[in-house]
Motif scaffolding. Structure first.
Motif, mmCIF file in Angstrom:
data_model
loop_
_atom_site.group_PDB
_atom_site.id
_atom_site.type_symbol
_atom_site.label_atom_id
_atom_site.label_comp_id
_atom_site.label_asym_id
_atom_site.label_seq_id
_atom_site.Cartn_x
_atom_site.Cartn_y
_atom_site.Cartn_z
ATOM 1 N N VAL A 8 0.818 -1.207 0.000
ATOM 2 C CA VAL A 8 0.000 0.000 0.000
ATOM 3 C C VAL A 8 0.855 1.260 0.000
ATOM 4 O O VAL A 8 1.570 1.530 0.942
ATOM 5 C CB VAL A 8 -0.945 0.028 1.214
ATOM 6 N N GLN A 9 0.780 1.980 -1.112
ATOM 7 C CA GLN A 9 1.487 3.251 -1.187
ATOM 8 C C GLN A 9 0.504 4.376 -1.474
ATOM 9 O O GLN A 9 0.520 5.396 -0.833
ATOM 10 C CB GLN A 9 2.557 3.214 -2.288
ATOM 11 N N GLU A 10 -0.345 4.148 -2.466
ATOM 12 C CA GLU A 10 -1.300 5.173 -2.831
ATOM 13 C C GLU A 10 -2.507 5.137 -1.898
ATOM 14 O O GLU A 10 -2.812 4.110 -1.300
ATOM 15 C CB GLU A 10 -1.739 5.012 -4.284
ATOM 16 N N PRO A 11 -3.160 6.267 -1.789
ATOM 17 C CA PRO A 11 -4.325 6.374 -0.901
ATOM 18 C C PRO A 11 -5.410 5.373 -1.259
ATOM 19 O O PRO A 11 -5.556 4.978 -2.420
ATOM 20 C CB PRO A 11 -4.826 7.797 -1.146
ATOM 21 N N ARG A 52 -16.166 9.277 -1.126
ATOM 22 C CA ARG A 52 -16.316 10.639 -1.611
ATOM 23 C C ARG A 52 -15.103 11.077 -2.426
ATOM 24 O O ARG A 52 -15.221 11.648 -3.511
ATOM 25 C CB ARG A 52 -16.422 11.582 -0.418
ATOM 26 N N GLU A 53 -13.930 10.801 -1.897
ATOM 27 C CA GLU A 53 -12.713 11.192 -2.604
ATOM 28 C C GLU A 53 -12.578 10.408 -3.908
ATOM 29 O O GLU A 53 -12.123 10.947 -4.914
ATOM 30 C CB GLU A 53 -11.498 10.956 -1.702
ATOM 31 N N LYS A 56 -14.595 12.043 -6.504
ATOM 32 C CA LYS A 56 -13.947 13.240 -7.058
ATOM 33 C C LYS A 56 -12.975 12.851 -8.163
ATOM 34 O O LYS A 56 -12.912 13.496 -9.213
ATOM 35 C CB LYS A 56 -13.211 14.008 -5.946
ATOM 36 N N MET A 60 -13.350 13.778 -12.186
ATOM 37 C CA MET A 60 -12.352 14.439 -13.024
ATOM 38 C C MET A 60 -12.181 13.702 -14.337
ATOM 39 O O MET A 60 -11.953 14.313 -15.374
ATOM 40 C CB MET A 60 -11.013 14.479 -12.299
ATOM 41 N N SER A 149 2.353 18.809 -20.655
ATOM 42 C CA SER A 149 1.775 18.032 -19.555
ATOM 43 C C SER A 149 0.273 18.227 -19.439
ATOM 44 O O SER A 149 -0.453 17.319 -19.053
ATOM 45 C CB SER A 149 2.448 18.407 -18.237
ATOM 46 N N ILE A 154 -5.162 15.897 -20.080
ATOM 47 C CA ILE A 154 -6.483 15.898 -20.701
ATOM 48 C C ILE A 154 -6.688 14.596 -21.477
ATOM 49 O O ILE A 154 -7.743 13.969 -21.398
ATOM 50 C CB ILE A 154 -6.633 17.101 -21.660
ATOM 51 N N MET B 60 -8.344 20.298 -9.869
ATOM 52 C CA MET B 60 -8.911 20.082 -11.200
ATOM 53 C C MET B 60 -8.634 21.279 -12.088
ATOM 54 O O MET B 60 -8.420 21.131 -13.285
ATOM 55 C CB MET B 60 -10.423 19.882 -11.085
ATOM 56 N N GLU B 84 2.920 26.010 -22.202
ATOM 57 C CA GLU B 84 1.902 24.973 -22.340
ATOM 58 C C GLU B 84 0.505 25.573 -22.389
ATOM 59 O O GLU B 84 -0.343 25.165 -23.187
ATOM 60 C CB GLU B 84 1.995 23.986 -21.169
#
Lengths: 216, 216
Positions: A8-11, A52-53, A56, A60, A149, A154, B60, B84
């Motif tokens: 586990v590294q990422e949330p 909830r997160e 989000k 996106m 970037s 996008i 975002m 950019e």
DNA sequence: AAGCTAGGTAATGTCGACAATCGACATGAA
DNA sequence: TTCATGTCGATTGTCGACATTACCTAGCTT
């Protein structure tokens, strides 16, 4: 120390977002379906904050739509949506491919060659899932060399949406051979570094997919 | 029923995000500065959850950058970033303006005319803040008629970033007159519905701003 | 019967607290 | 000295509970 600590590294929210994404792609969750925070919290055994997160993140990427105090729903892909995605994809890819040209050396062409050859294998194996991955990988690879970037970000979000509607096209499965041919032509166009030709091939390639998607 | 019910519609997090945005634009918060959840929660008298959600919104829009377990920072605008943004803006606006043409009728031209004339007033009043608003408004107005919600959304985020670096260009203040002229020409190009001319004017207009931004 | 009002229920918004993790500094060994 | 290891404070990640809002239904009025 728990043994999971090494993994586990990422949330958690990121993991949950990925798992939800898979569920949508696998049609375990349908378009337009309402996503209840509490239910998912229980199902994944995490708190509502985490869900909830995750929402989000998915928001996106355009996979989910949240309206204040109304809830969040899996994005519905209408014909209008598909048209918008196609339009945006064409805009970004033609631009990115063109701008990538100066940075494409033999190393890059070898990598793309490898991806393309793997596609040939997967076509023979009739492994459509891997074929999808390679498809996405091919385009991402080139876009990344646009060196912008923001455009890359996008495009990454856009690819999530592209995948979402591609996963719902059973028709596409029948045209696996041309899948390989298309990318072979695209690669040849890139190697030629002929802007006009590249734009042509990109547009053709995308339109080809679009044709398959009529009436999603 | 509380009297505030008539005012409060959008979530707190959205309000906080807006207030943070203003603070960045007003240079009360500097580029690259670290944003501490606890501090801001106390400063705005809300909970950390709300600040967190506000961060997601600003993330975002590209105004802040969050890294897992490392914190969130106000995005730093390097020359690369400005380049950019310019590149993306040119790509989106030329596309959107061109695609908006068929939907631009006299009603729309009147609206744009009104915005442009207001700009002339603001130039005389030397009210730069309002001038900025009108500038953004002009471009948003046209982009909205591209009829592609995804492109519109991307442009909205982009405009936040455009504003962020424009607010840091004192030089721009000196060239207010051409500000009006530029948009007048842009409007005339739109009225002519000449794709070639519109693209030209859009590119020129953006490059004009870019020239002002060298060395941000 | 249709439409409006009120109340109850279920879902989202917000909160404060605890847990896990990171960075800096101190300590000690090669 | 220099590098590794341990500890501590600060900060983010996650949690469960309360507050607020929206939706649904029942009952009333016309």
């Amino acid at each position: 120390m728990d043994i999971d600590s090494f993994i586990v590294q990422e949330p958690l929210s990121q993991l949950i977002a990925d798992r939800l994404k898979r569920k949508i792609w696998n049609k375990e969750i349908a378009f337009g379906e309402r996503l209840l925070e509490s239910d998912l919290a229980e199902a994944f055994d995490v708190s509502r904050s985490t869900i909830r997160e995750a929402f989000k993140i998915l928001g996106m990427e355009g996979l989910v739509i949240s309206k204040a105090r109304k809830g969040t729903y899996v994005a519905n892909l209408t014909e209008q949506d598909v048209a918008e995605i196609i339009e945006l994809r064409t805009l970004i890819e033609t631009h990115a491919f063109t701008h990538a040209i100066p940075r494409l050396e033999s190393k890059q062409f070898e990598d793309l060659e490898e991806i393309t050859e793997k596609m040939r294998e997967k076509v023979l194996e009739k492994n459509w899932n891997d074929l999808f991955d390679l498809d996405m990988q091919f385009h991402s690879y080139v876009v990344r060399y646009s060196n912008n970037s923001r455009i890359i970000k996008i495009y990454d979000s856009l690819q999530v949406q592209i995948r979402t509607f591609l996963m719902n096209l059973d028709q596409l499965y029948s045209s696996h051979q041309s899948f390989y041919d298309e990318h072979r032509e695209l690669l040849n166009a890139l190697i030629s570094k002929d802007v006009q030709l590249i734009n042509e091939k990109v547009e053709t390639h995308i339109k080809y997919v679009e044709a398959k998607s009529v009436g999603v």
